[in-house]
Enzyme design. Structure first.
Site, PDB file in Angstrom:
ATOM      1  N   LYS A 195       0.992  -1.167   0.516  1.00 44.36           N
ATOM      2  CA  LYS A 195      -0.115  -0.354  -0.307  1.00 44.36           C
ATOM      3  C   LYS A 195       0.694   0.868  -0.219  1.00 44.36           C
ATOM      4  CE  LYS A 195      -3.582  -2.790  -0.119  1.00 44.36           C
ATOM      5  NZ  LYS A 195      -4.363  -3.065   0.784  1.00 44.36           N
TER       6      LYS A 195
HETATM    7  C1  LIG Z   1      -5.440  -4.200   1.437  1.00 47.79           C
HETATM    8  C2  LIG Z   1      -6.746  -3.800   1.376  1.00 47.79           C
HETATM    9  C3  LIG Z   1      -7.773  -4.632   1.833  1.00 47.79           C
HETATM   10  C4  LIG Z   1      -7.313  -5.153   3.616  1.00 47.79           C
HETATM   11  O1  LIG Z   1      -5.884  -4.470   4.403  1.00 47.79           O
HETATM   12  P1  LIG Z   1      -5.087  -6.102   4.752  1.00 47.79           P
HETATM   13  O2  LIG Z   1      -4.291  -5.208   5.695  1.00 47.79           O
HETATM   14  O3  LIG Z   1      -4.224  -6.694   4.125  1.00 47.79           O
HETATM   15  O4  LIG Z   1      -5.951  -6.384   5.676  1.00 47.79           O
HETATM   16  C5  LIG Z   1      -8.815  -4.166   2.126  1.00 47.79           C
HETATM   17  N1  LIG Z   1     -10.004  -3.283   1.154  1.00 47.79           N
HETATM   18  C6  LIG Z   1      -8.658  -3.334   0.177  1.00 47.79           C
HETATM   19  C7  LIG Z   1      -9.421  -2.610  -1.274  1.00 47.79           C
HETATM   20  C8  LIG Z   1      -7.880  -3.533  -0.722  1.00 47.79           C
HETATM   21  O5  LIG Z   1      -7.050  -3.664  -0.922  1.00 47.79           O
END
Ligand SMILES: *Cc1c(COP(=O)(O)O)cnc(C)c1O
Length: 382
Positions: free
Chosen positions: A184
């Site tokens: 991210k």
């Molecule tokens: C990455 C992501 C999540 C989940 O986040 P995690 O930290 O991996 O649990 C939820 N929604 C979207 C759209 C994502 O890209």
């Protein structure tokens, strides 16, 4: 695999290493002053009243659903073109995700018109996802939510640093959820943040994150409290000091890195338009300020996506697909039939979408290499 151009890449350096070392040397490893500082600075950065650091973005979404009191019989409208965690979090509470169509191949976000069509007396909330960091039409979504007395949860996992009409993405709904997973825009390895401007929801989120306990180990360590009560069925979704320390450093780099992502995105769009007009580029026009998390393209109908991915891979270029639609996964089939209609735009985009590499350290030459190699692949497998 040693990629020449990976899909994503971290911006981690000495500052993160030193921050972690400092935490380890302090001998206090979880839910202490560093986590509090991370929460305060994150809240300040995005203009939220309350922010709670949690173990990951999925936990943030689960807490949001719990804090809003969702349960069996409740329905939540959510896009299908998202990561499965968005819909799963709804199901953790035994509520039902109801999938709504996206706007169009140019705007991959949930359609306000489609949302309104899925509302019925069981509907309690709308969970929007700012796909790739591009803002949903929040003005329209808010109007619908007010008209039908629904809550809004924002899955802002892609959207940290994004804005719309001067309000940060994640601060438009009742509760906003962020992820700091390692691909991210800012990362702590695993980690997340849940934010709200509502004091009552904040009290519930605080309790739910830590076993429903009225005081925390940190308060007791500091001599502020001796005993505690347990007032609701909470979880252990706490973030530790090590990750919070990394998060603080990453937060400081966010603006600069997002600006770099936006610049690279403009470069991609102009090169693609010039050299590969048969490729569609969603979000060429968008609302507000994007965090430019992803670079999605739509391949021509006739192109063989699997072969194109393999070709790019053979040249050291990593790509991905965002997303295989959630309603087509096996465990969502019983939910989607017969009460959910087909989602033709989502399904078409799900078949044609390809995500190209995008990360702040990419160069203009990297972008040119990706676009030119994609051109070769399209020529080979049309
Ligand atoms: C990455 C992501 C999540 C989940 O986040 P995690 O930290 O991996 O649990 C939820 N929604 C979207 C759209 C994502 O890209």
């Amino acid at each position: 695999m040693n990629w020449k151009v990976p899909l994503a890449d971290l911006d981690i350096g000495t500052d993160e290493i030193l921050a972690v070392q400092k935490v380890l040397e302090s001998r206090w490893l979880t839910m202490g002053s560093v986590t509090q500082q991370f929460e305060q600075e994150f809240a300040k950065k995005i203009g939220a009243r309350h922010a709670f650091a949690v173990t990951n973005g999925t936990a943030a979404l689960h807490l949001a659903c719990l804090a809003l009191g969702l349960g069996p019989g409740d329905e939540v409208i959510v896009p299908s073109l998202t990561f499965v965690a968005s819909a799963n979090a709804i199901r953790y509470t035994s509520a039902t995700p109801v999938f709504a169509e996206i706007v169009s191949p140019k705007d991959l976000n949930i359609s306000p018109v489609a949302v309104e069509k899925r509302i019925n007396p069981r509907t309690r909330a709308i969970m929007v996802v700012h796909y790739g960091g591009y803002a949903c039409d929040m003005t329209a979504i808010q109007t619908i939510a007010e008209r039908h007395n629904l809550k809004i949860i924002e899955d802002a996992a892609h959207a940290v640093g994004g804005e719309l009409e001067g309000t940060a993405l994640g601060c438009w709904g009742e509760i906003g959820c962020f992820s700091f997973f390692s691909n991210k825009n800012m990362t702590t390895g695993e980690g997340g943040m849940v934010v709200t401007n509502d004091d009552e929801l904040a009290d519930r989120l605080r309790l739910l994150r830590s076993h429903g306990m009225t005081t925390l180990t940190w308060d007791r360590h500091q001599g502020r409290a001796i005993d505690y009560d347990v007032v609701m069925l909470g979880y252990n979704y706490r973030l530790d000091e090590i990750r919070s320390a990394i998060g603080l450093v990453q937060l400081n780099k966010l603006e600069k890195n997002n600006e770099q992502r936006r610049k690279l995105t403009r470069h991609y769009h102009s090169m693609l338009k010039k050299t590969l007009p048969q490729v569609e580029t969603p979000f060429e026009n968008y609302r507000g300020k994007t965090s430019a998390h992803l670079l999605p393209i739509l391949l021509p109908q006739a192109a063989n996506r699997r072969k194109i991915i393999e070709f790019l891979k053979s040249r050291g270029i990593q790509t991905s697909i965002h997303y295989p639609p959630v309603h087509q996964f096996s465990i969502y089939q019983p939910d989607t039939r017969p009460n959910n209609p087909a989602l033709p735009i989502t399904e078409e985009v799900g078949q044609r979408e390809l995500t190209l590499p995008l990360y702040p350290a990419m160069t203009g030459e990297d972008v040119a290499l990706v676009v030119n190699t994609l051109g070769e692949a399209l020529e080979a497998f049309k």
